[in-house]
Design a protein around this motif. Structure first.
Motif, PDB file in Angstrom:
ATOM      1  N   PHE A   1     -65.085  26.111 121.511  1.00 24.75           N
ATOM      2  CA  PHE A   1     -66.408  25.813 120.968  1.00 24.75           C
ATOM      3  C   PHE A   1     -66.475  26.494 119.608  1.00 24.75           C
ATOM      4  CE2 PHE A   1     -70.905  27.364 120.538  1.00 24.75           C
ATOM      5  CZ  PHE A   1     -71.451  26.135 120.219  1.00 24.75           C
ATOM      6  N   LEU A   2     -66.647  25.688 118.562  1.00 24.85           N
ATOM      7  CA  LEU A   2     -66.633  26.184 117.192  1.00 24.85           C
ATOM      8  C   LEU A   2     -68.022  26.049 116.589  1.00 24.85           C
ATOM      9  CD1 LEU A   2     -63.350  24.389 116.159  1.00 24.85           C
ATOM     10  CD2 LEU A   2     -63.610  26.856 116.373  1.00 24.85           C
TER      11      LEU A   2
ATOM     12  N   ALA B   1     -81.341  25.718 114.087  1.00 25.34           N
ATOM     13  CA  ALA B   1     -80.206  26.009 114.959  1.00 25.34           C
ATOM     14  C   ALA B   1     -80.116  24.960 116.053  1.00 25.34           C
ATOM     15  CB  ALA B   1     -80.342  27.402 115.575  1.00 25.34           C
ATOM     16  N   THR B   2     -78.916  24.724 116.535  1.00 23.88           N
ATOM     17  CA  THR B   2     -78.758  23.835 117.679  1.00 23.88           C
ATOM     18  C   THR B   2     -79.395  24.500 118.898  1.00 23.88           C
ATOM     19  OG1 THR B   2     -76.602  24.799 118.215  1.00 23.88           O
ATOM     20  CG2 THR B   2     -76.615  22.848 116.795  1.00 23.88           C
TER      21      THR B   2
ATOM     22  N   ALA C   1     -74.948  26.125 113.574  1.00 17.71           N
ATOM     23  CA  ALA C   1     -74.639  24.833 114.182  1.00 17.71           C
ATOM     24  C   ALA C   1     -73.194  24.792 114.641  1.00 17.71           C
ATOM     25  CB  ALA C   1     -74.903  23.703 113.192  1.00 17.71           C
ATOM     26  N   SER C   2     -72.945  23.915 115.612  1.00 19.96           N
ATOM     27  CA  SER C   2     -71.577  23.659 116.021  1.00 19.96           C
ATOM     28  C   SER C   2     -70.866  22.886 114.922  1.00 19.96           C
ATOM     29  CB  SER C   2     -71.550  22.871 117.332  1.00 19.96           C
ATOM     30  OG  SER C   2     -72.246  21.646 117.185  1.00 19.96           O
TER      31      SER C   2
ATOM     32  N   HIS D   1     -70.804  30.734 105.950  1.00 24.10           N
ATOM     33  CA  HIS D   1     -70.632  32.186 105.844  1.00 24.10           C
ATOM     34  C   HIS D   1     -69.564  32.710 106.782  1.00 24.10           C
ATOM     35  CE1 HIS D   1     -74.100  32.220 103.234  1.00 24.10           C
ATOM     36  NE2 HIS D   1     -74.721  31.457 104.126  1.00 24.10           N
ATOM     37  N   TRP D   2     -69.530  32.230 107.990  1.00 18.67           N
ATOM     38  CA  TRP D   2     -68.445  32.551 108.914  1.00 18.67           C
ATOM     39  C   TRP D   2     -68.405  31.512 110.024  1.00 18.67           C
ATOM     40  CZ3 TRP D   2     -70.175  33.453 113.886  1.00 18.67           C
ATOM     41  CH2 TRP D   2     -71.486  33.941 114.030  1.00 18.67           C
ATOM     42  N   ILE D   3     -67.256  31.423 110.669  1.00 21.06           N
ATOM     43  CA  ILE D   3     -67.062  30.482 111.766  1.00 21.06           C
ATOM     44  C   ILE D   3     -66.700  31.278 113.010  1.00 21.06           C
ATOM     45  CG2 ILE D   3     -65.652  28.585 112.663  1.00 21.06           C
ATOM     46  CD1 ILE D   3     -65.161  27.814 109.709  1.00 21.06           C
ATOM     47  N   GLY D   4     -67.367  30.975 114.113  1.00 22.92           N
ATOM     48  CA  GLY D   4     -67.042  31.608 115.380  1.00 22.92           C
ATOM     49  C   GLY D   4     -66.383  30.629 116.321  1.00 22.92           C
ATOM     50  N   GLU D   5     -65.548  31.166 117.174  1.00 25.66           N
ATOM     51  CA  GLU D   5     -64.885  30.353 118.197  1.00 25.66           C
ATOM     52  C   GLU D   5     -64.930  31.096 119.516  1.00 25.66           C
ATOM     53  OE1 GLU D   5     -60.413  28.805 119.436  1.00 25.66           O
ATOM     54  OE2 GLU D   5     -60.841  29.270 117.334  1.00 25.66           O
ATOM     55  N   ALA D   6     -65.252  30.382 120.572  1.00 24.49           N
ATOM     56  CA  ALA D   6     -65.246  30.953 121.916  1.00 24.49           C
ATOM     57  C   ALA D   6     -64.880  29.849 122.893  1.00 24.49           C
ATOM     58  CB  ALA D   6     -66.602  31.561 122.265  1.00 24.49           C
TER      59      ALA D   6
END
Length: 338
Positions: free
Chosen positions: A272-273, A105-106, A154-155, A166-171
């Motif tokens: 931030f993705l 992980a980052t 990871a970003s 598997h999935w992408i998050g954004e905040a």
């Protein structure tokens, strides 16, 4: 030119080389290995003879790695870690235990999401042994492609045919300011207010920094100076010291906010993705499925403004990474998590 016959690879020599690189001296390495200094010296000399090139510069009792030695150490380190994990997994099989797993992980995500996700899984779900590597996003990808890790966070971008997303998050990114700063009294930090101020942000031009630069340019802002760093925690510490306003991803900021700092939303959406990934065509174990689910739930709970992007298709990943690049950084895409 590599002359070594890998069929005759001597792990004692590689252990000695790794110990010298870690200790910085033959004497220190011998102490770590529980060997005599002459025996350790002999192992290094035999390894160099097998390889056909020197691993160290020697100046009396002092040594320093050659360029080839530094490059070779990267390979040796990976090999020795892999052998250690093989031994651990072999032991787990013999004891009938859940298989150990390795997560890459980052730094931001290993701080902001991974601990709470593991805690949410409960002690009975986790294997007796697990490994967490904190790496740059690029190295997370390479580690997964080399099958040296089972799962990654990871970003973006992390697009590669050898990976399953598997999935992408954004905040949205946040501003961190010292608690005694005048800006700490504002509900929202306007990018326009940063004209003539010091902006602290990330260094990598191909990830978050690109979007920060776009937001600053579109606001017509000329900062007094820019301080960049490769670690969000360093950016937060610089802001706490009163050196400027840090524009950072929200994971580490919300996960481990140093005392003396306050977080404020920005008046523009700087996304931030990030995503969870694993080696392609390698089914996730039930434990990793639970970990993946826990990461998504922790992100939704912890990150203000979190949005989920399904990533069942490669096109969805490309849209999430590049879709907003030519547009103003305002509206977020994706579906909100309640």
């Amino acid at each position: 030119m590599l002359n070594m016959d890998f069929n005759d690879l001597d792990l004692r020599q590689l252990d000695a080389f790794s110990a010298v690189m870690s200790a910085g001296s033959i004497t220190g390495a011998a102490r770590l290995l529980g060997r005599s200094q002459p025996a350790t010296t002999r192992l290094i000399q035999d390894l160099e003879e097998s390889l056909g090139y020197p691993l160290f510069h020697r100046n009396g009792p002092r040594i320093s790695p050659t360029e080839q030695g530094v490059l070779f150490f990267e390979e040796v380190e990976r090999l020795l870690v892999s052998l250690k994990h093989i031994r651990e997994r072999a032991g787990a099989i013999g004891r009938g235990e859940a298989r150990p797993f390795e997560v890459a992980a980052t730094p931001a995500l290993s701080i902001g999401l991974v601990p709470d996700a593991l805690a949410a899984m409960g002690g009975t779900t986790l294997p007796r042994l697990l490994h967490i590597q904190s790496l740059s996003a690029e190295n997370v990808v390479q580690t997964l492609l080399a099958r040296a890790a089972d799962f990654g966070i990871a970003s973006l971008p992390v697009e590669h045919p050898g990976l399953d997303v598997h999935w992408i998050g954004e905040a949205p990114c946040v501003a961190a300011v010292a608690s005694d700063s005048e800006l700490a009294t504002q509900d929202t930090i306007r990018i326009a207010d940063l004209a003539g101020a010091c902006i602290i942000t990330m260094a990598n031009p191909y990830r978050l920094r690109r979007r920060v630069n776009e937001a600053i340019a579109q606001a017509g802002v000329t900062p007094l100076r820019v301080i960049d760093t490769n670690a969000s925690l360093t950016a937060l510490s610089l802001a706490r010291a009163g050196l400027g306003v840090a524009i950072v991803e929200p994971a580490s900021a919300c996960g481990l906010l140093p005392e003396g700092l306050v977080l404020k939303p920005l008046d523009v959406h700087i996304p931030f993705l990030f995503g969870t990934v694993s080696p392609a065509a390698k089914p996730l174990s039930s434990t990793l499925i639970a970990f993946n689910d826990a990461l998504r739930e922790v992100a939704a709970r912890r990150l203000p403004g979190f949005r989920l992007h399904e990533a069942g298709k490669r096109e969805a990943l490309a849209d999430a990474v590049y879709g907003a690049d030519d547009a103003a950084p305002t509206a977020a895409k994706g579906r909100p998590i309640r």
